[in-house]
Design an enzyme around this catalytic site. Structure first.
Site, mmCIF file in Angstrom:
data_model
loop_
_atom_site.group_PDB
_atom_site.id
_atom_site.type_symbol
_atom_site.label_atom_id
_atom_site.label_comp_id
_atom_site.label_asym_id
_atom_site.label_seq_id
_atom_site.Cartn_x
_atom_site.Cartn_y
_atom_site.Cartn_z
ATOM 1 C CE1 TYR A 116 -3.530 -2.426 -0.218
ATOM 2 C CE2 TYR A 116 -4.607 -1.074 1.432
ATOM 3 C CZ TYR A 116 -4.657 -2.084 0.501
ATOM 4 O OH TYR A 116 -5.835 -2.744 0.273
ATOM 5 C CD GLU A 166 -2.431 4.563 -6.537
ATOM 6 O OE1 GLU A 166 -3.340 5.394 -6.331
ATOM 7 O OE2 GLU A 166 -2.438 3.419 -6.050
#
Length: 765
Positions: A164, A171
């Site tokens: 994560y 991102e």
């Protein structure tokens, strides 16, 4: 396998295959790239290898595009009820990925040939392959907790700790690169307006990630803890005592579905007033997330007339008693209704302890923010609460009357039956301090009784309690603690018999305070209800006490509804923030609280829908059961019923769930919310109880005229601001968590910004 499961299995298998293909291509490319430089793992070599992942293969690009785009179907699956996932949360998770893919493909080489792109792709791949295979395995085995291979289970709930953060980092780097890419900024036109929209649109996402990422990671950590607990949970013991009804068979095994049972209870209650609504409730496919509208519809039906309100309540109660079962120690079973009517050969003995402390001064005291409020200080604080909207005006009047009538607090001649005496929100300690006679019902655990009896001995009150043997036969205190207590689930009929014949001629004030999580809350609430039912029917002048929750559907004063409407329409900087979140969530967040009134016999009735999906249908049913008993006891048996709404309170049982703790931390952002400390809640609720028991004007007094029985819960409401807030309780949860993290992270954000500005100044000048 059902057609739905067959489709979902194919979908998960296809997605797992797609992501596995992307993962293999990515790993092969990285290994090859590093081999070309003699497996040099220098920062420069790794950066170059990751930067070239996207351009390494046309097949990788194509499959990545299609497999990530296919994730949009997960939103559809949630929306139509194929899977039990919150639609809004699923939409936000998927949409951020879709935006990242769009930025990657539209941004050209400036976005594609940089470290973040490769990091994002490999992080996604390592997460998604085990995730989809886990879902597939769960569908095939029918048991996600114990039917999936442990390796998949472990990866599903463990890899996030690394992937994560790495995926989010990738991102964010993609978004930042896209904000500087001419290809991305001009992909929809080269006008200044369009460039600005593209720039600020893509840059808004990292700003959302800043407070949202810790929440997502911590939520996954909580899910991991829960999943491992279920995986390694011991097999449940054989069923005994009060249990849910049999609702069918699954794979040849008798099933007692709490979902089906709860749905049938609400449908049975609705059928007493509106058979068409009852059928719609019974046909609800996704009860876990669809129950709220049916409970709201039931409250609306009860507004038609007093008779309708009572008919719905009695039908719901009757259905529960006639369908829930009681399993005896020998394994035989019967309906709970029949079990409560049987004669019981076994009887409890009675334990009794008289406190040694002299009675103190009869004076209401409310602990509040580190101070102990008394007299005028209480009145001053009550005025502030009323003016801010945290409590209703009539609630303030009731508390002030308790201040002005200290004789109400002389409880030496009062007998309180506390079902769940050791409950976190129960008034046991305060009642003992005021010299009350407490009949305590709690689990047969020595530690519980040591605590209760120690408090009783150091008080001016008395405690009476059930025992397995005579008190005089206990050689010492430890033996007494071991022999004390009972089980509301398995010994319900015996508890009822003991209480019915205890202190004959005395008026009992019976409080239902026991609380358990999930389906157990329904069972313990029904067990307590059976005792309340027996005592109201067999003992004159019995009074009932309930603590209502603000997260329920309640009738409210017109003034509260108008205040909520005004707060919703009030323009401020907060309103701009809230409107933006409403827009981004597609209307799922920050839903208007004020509702259109319902016409009925007696006038227009206003209500608030405070039901919260997070708490689930079992919690809602347990609280609704208490509402039903409250109005039946008041209207049919002439009982005084104290059933006031208590504020949202930071008890250990609530804040042990991190999500609720975070939400509570952010809820005061929304006027006029205030989250109460447990001691404050218990003190104010005691004051309201004293008012209900002693003042003839109380709504709890059966001689006070109400236009509708459900108005019993409308008065004396210390709701913590839930009724006058602009938005519904259920729609502010996620935003409250966001506000909490923004508040907690603000100092760090300021510090990082300062460092960034200083670095920029040094670099530029």
């Amino acid at each position: 396998m059902t057609p739905t499961n067959a489709y979902l299995s194919f979908y998960n298998l296809a997605c797992a295959g797609g992501w596995l293909y992307v993962l293999l291509l990515t790993v092969v490319h990285l290994v090859t790239s590093l081999s070309d430089v003699d497996l040099s793992f220098s920062a420069a070599a790794l950066k170059a290898a990751f930067a070239s992942v996207f351009s390494s293969s046309g097949n990788l690009r194509d499959v990545l595009f299609y497999v990530q785009s296919a994730a949009a179907m997960e939103v559809v699956h949630a929306a139509v009820g194929l899977v039990r996932s919150p639609v809004a949360v699923t939409f936000m998770q998927v949409s951020s990925r879709i935006v990242a893919i769009f930025a990657l493909f539209a941004g050209g080489a400036a976005v594609q040939a940089q470290f973040g792109a490769g990091l994002m792709i490999i992080s996604w791949s390592f997460v998604e392959v085990p995730r989809y295979l886990f879902y597939l395995s769960a569908l095939v085995s029918g048991d996600a907790s114990k039917g999936t291979p442990y390796s998949l289970f472990w990866m599903r709930y463990s890899l996030f700790a690394v992937l994560y953060p790495s995926g989010i980092t990738g991102e964010v780097l993609v978004f930042l690169a896209a904000s500087k890419s001419e290809a991305f900024l001009t992909c929809f036109g080269d006008s200044e307006t369009m460039r600005a929209l593209m720039y600020y649109g893509i840059m808004s996402i990292p700003l959302i990630y800043t407070p949202g990422s810790p929440f997502m990671i911590m939520n996954m950590a909580a899910n991991r803890k829960s999943a491992f607990k279920k995986r390694f949970a011991k097999p449940p013991p054989p069923l005994k005592g009060l249990v849910f009804p049999i609702t069918g068979k699954k794979k040849g095994v008798t099933e007692r579905s709490t979902t089906a049972a709860g749905k049938n209870v609400i449908a049975a209650a609705l059928a007493a007033s509106n058979p068409a609504k009852a059928e719609r409730a019974k046909s609800e496919r996704n009860w876990r997330f669809g129950y709220i509208k049916h409970i709201v519809g039931m409250v609306q039906e009860q507004c038609k007339a007093p008779d309708a309100a009572l008919a719905v309540a009695e039908a719901g109660l009757e259905h529960m008693y006639s369908t829930f079962e009681f399993i005896a120690p020998d394994g035989s079973s019967c309906t709970f209704q029949k079990a409560m009517m049987m004669d019981n050969a076994e009887k409890f003995c009675t334990g009794f302890i008289k406190g040694q402390k002299p009675r103190g001064k009869n004076q209401l005291e409310i602990p509040y923010k580190g101070k102990m409020l008394q007299g005028d200080a209480i009145k001053a604080q009550v005025k502030k609460w009323v003016e801010y909207g945290t409590i209703e005006p009539d609630c303030g009047v009731a508390i002030c009357k308790c201040v002005d009538n200290p004789q109400w607090l002389d409880l030496s001649n009062k007998y309180f039956v506390l079902l769940g005496a050791g409950s976190a929100m129960g008034p046991f300690r305060m009642l003992m301090a005021l010299g009350a006679n407490v009949v305590a019902i709690d689990l047969d655990r020595p530690g519980i009784w040591k605590g209760l009896i120690d408090v009783a001995r150091n008080s001016p009150g008395t405690i009476t309690f059930p025992m397995k043997k005579e008190q005089y036969s206990c050689k010492d205190d430890d033996a007494m603690y071991t022999s004390s207590g009972c089980n509301l689930f398995t010994e319900t009929p015996m508890i009822k018999d003991w209480l019915v014949n205890l202190y004959v001629g005395k008026s009992f004030i019976v409080g239902s305070y026991a609380y358990l999580d999930g389906a157990l809350h329904v069972q313990v609430s029904l067990a307590m209800d059976s005792i309340c039912k027996a005592l109201t029917e067999k003992r004159a002048n019995t009074s009932l006490v309930y603590l209502c929750t603000p997260t329920d559907c309640h009738l409210v004063p017109k003034e509260a509804s108008l205040a909520s409407e005004n707060e919703y329409n009030n323009f401020s900087s907060k309103k701009v923030f809230c409107s933006a979140l409403q827009l981004l969530s597609g209307g799922k967040f920050l839903i208007k609280n004020a509702k259109k009134s319902v016409k009925g016999k007696g006038g227009d009735f206003y209500y608030v829908n405070g039901l919260a999906n997070q708490q689930g249908p079992n919690y809602a049913l347990a609280k609704r059961l208490q509402h039903w008993r409250a109005i039946v006891a008041r209207e049919k048996y002439g009982c005084i019923v104290s059933s006031n709404v208590a504020p949202a309170t930071s008890t250990a049982s609530v804040v042990h769930a991190r999500t609720f703790a975070w939400a509570y931390g952010g809820m005061p952002f929304f006027k006029p919310y205030e989250i109460a400390e447990p001691d404050t809640s218990k003190a104010v609720m005691l004051a309201l109880l004293m008012f209900d028991l002693n003042d003839a004007s109380s709504a709890g007094n059966p001689n006070t005229k109400l236009e509708n029985p459900n108005q019993l819960m409308q008065y004396g409401s210390f709701n913590g601001g839930a009724w006058r807030c602009a938005y519904t309780v259920d729609s502010i949860g996620e935003v409250s968590v966001l506000v909490y993290f923004m508040k907690v992270g603000a100092p760090y954000f300021v510090a990082l910004t300062s460092v960034g500005v200083a670095a920029a100044i040094k670099f530029l000048f």
